[in-house]
Design an enzyme around this catalytic site. Structure first.
Site, PDB file in Angstrom:
ATOM      1  N   THR A  53       4.652  13.832   8.074  1.00  0.00           N
ATOM      2  CA  THR A  53       3.757  12.768   7.631  1.00  0.00           C
ATOM      3  C   THR A  53       4.599  11.633   7.067  1.00  0.00           C
ATOM      4  OG1 THR A  53       3.503  13.581   5.354  1.00  0.00           O
ATOM      5  CG2 THR A  53       2.006  14.467   7.008  1.00  0.00           C
ATOM      6  N   GLU A  54       4.175  10.410   7.367  1.00  0.00           N
ATOM      7  CA  GLU A  54       5.005   9.271   6.980  1.00  0.00           C
ATOM      8  C   GLU A  54       5.026   9.046   5.474  1.00  0.00           C
ATOM      9  OE1 GLU A  54       2.691   5.293   7.942  1.00  0.00           O
ATOM     10  OE2 GLU A  54       2.315   6.798   9.485  1.00  0.00           O
ATOM     11  N   ASN A  55       4.099   9.686   4.741  1.00  0.00           N
ATOM     12  CA  ASN A  55       4.148   9.556   3.286  1.00  0.00           C
ATOM     13  C   ASN A  55       5.094  10.564   2.642  1.00  0.00           C
ATOM     14  OD1 ASN A  55       2.121  11.447   4.154  1.00  0.00           O
ATOM     15  ND2 ASN A  55       1.417  11.600   2.039  1.00  0.00           N
ATOM     16  N   GLY A  56       5.816  11.371   3.478  1.00  0.00           N
ATOM     17  CA  GLY A  56       6.923  12.138   2.932  1.00  0.00           C
ATOM     18  C   GLY A  56       6.794  13.641   2.902  1.00  0.00           C
ATOM     19  N   SER A  95      11.432   9.117   5.037  1.00  0.00           N
ATOM     20  CA  SER A  95      10.442   9.375   6.075  1.00  0.00           C
ATOM     21  C   SER A  95      10.537   8.348   7.200  1.00  0.00           C
ATOM     22  CB  SER A  95       9.036   9.359   5.465  1.00  0.00           C
ATOM     23  OG  SER A  95       8.073   9.670   6.443  1.00  0.00           O
TER      24      SER A  95
END
Length: 217
Positions: A53-56, A95
């Protein structure tokens, strides 16, 4: 061909099956906001797919049930998710470095339009009340090794979303490899758009519906 169009869960299940079938040794996969997130619910913990996920977060699990909700565990769309053994966490800089550095095998995104040559438009329709924010979509579209789209084949006005050329602002050029819809799956190739897995329609009906889009079986 089946007799009825696929529902959203059936489309998500088809994507999950293809991830496992085409990457039997495992794959790093990002699921975009919206419909793509449901793919996580169709991947077993032993599938070999590691969700990013791009939020980490790496090794995200399925959507959290009500009794599993941890407000510190959410995906990029702020939906509560679960974690699988071996999950790891990091900041947005790390990320996005994964996304931009070509470390993702597959990214699954939603779309407003996809062109016959694989251009993607998925961040803005030009509507006055739309929020013009491309976010990380362009990084994912250009950074992943393969980019797949999930969408309905027609928009709310009954117009095809698979088009000869995109009329909405582009997210990426020539970046889409495959499109999963309720009526069929399409592979975007140099020789045209290849139809497969038809549901509730025929190749002749699709050709008529999509007009100038070059289709082949």
């Amino acid at each position: 061909m089946t007799s009825t169009p696929r529902g959203k869960d059936e489309v998500a299940a088809a994507v999950a099956r293809d991830i496992v079938a085409e990457h039997p040794d495992g794959a790093y996969v990002n699921l975009g906001i919206g419909q793509p997130t449901s793919v996580a619910d169709h991947l077993s913990s032993g599938s070999g797919a590691v969700l990013h996920t791009e939020n980490g977060m790496l090794n995200m699990g399925p959507t959290a049930r009500p009794d599993e909700v941890d407000l510190d565990l959410v995906n990029a769309g702020k939906m509560p998710v679960t974690e699988l053994p071996g999950s790891s966490y990091f900041d947005s800089a790390a990320s996005f470095a994964m996304m931009r550095g070509g470390h993702l095998d597959i990214c699954v995104l939603g779309a407003f339009q996809v062109s016959a040559t694989g251009d993607l438009a998925n961040w803005h329709t030009g509507a006055a009340d739309a929020i013009p924010a491309v976010g990380g979509a362009m990084d994912l579209a250009l950074g992943a090794k393969r980019v797949w789209v999930v969408m309905t084949l027609l928009d709310k006005q009954g117009r095809p979303k698979l088009v000869p050329e995109c009329t909405y602002p582009l997210t990426g050029v020539g970046c889409i490899d495959r499109v999963y819809t309720d009526l069929a799956t399409f592979d975007i190739t140099a020789d045209g758009v290849r139809m497969r897995d038809l549901h509730g329609t025929t190749s002749a009906a699709l050709a008529q519906l999509l007009g100038a889009v070059p289709l082949r079986d």
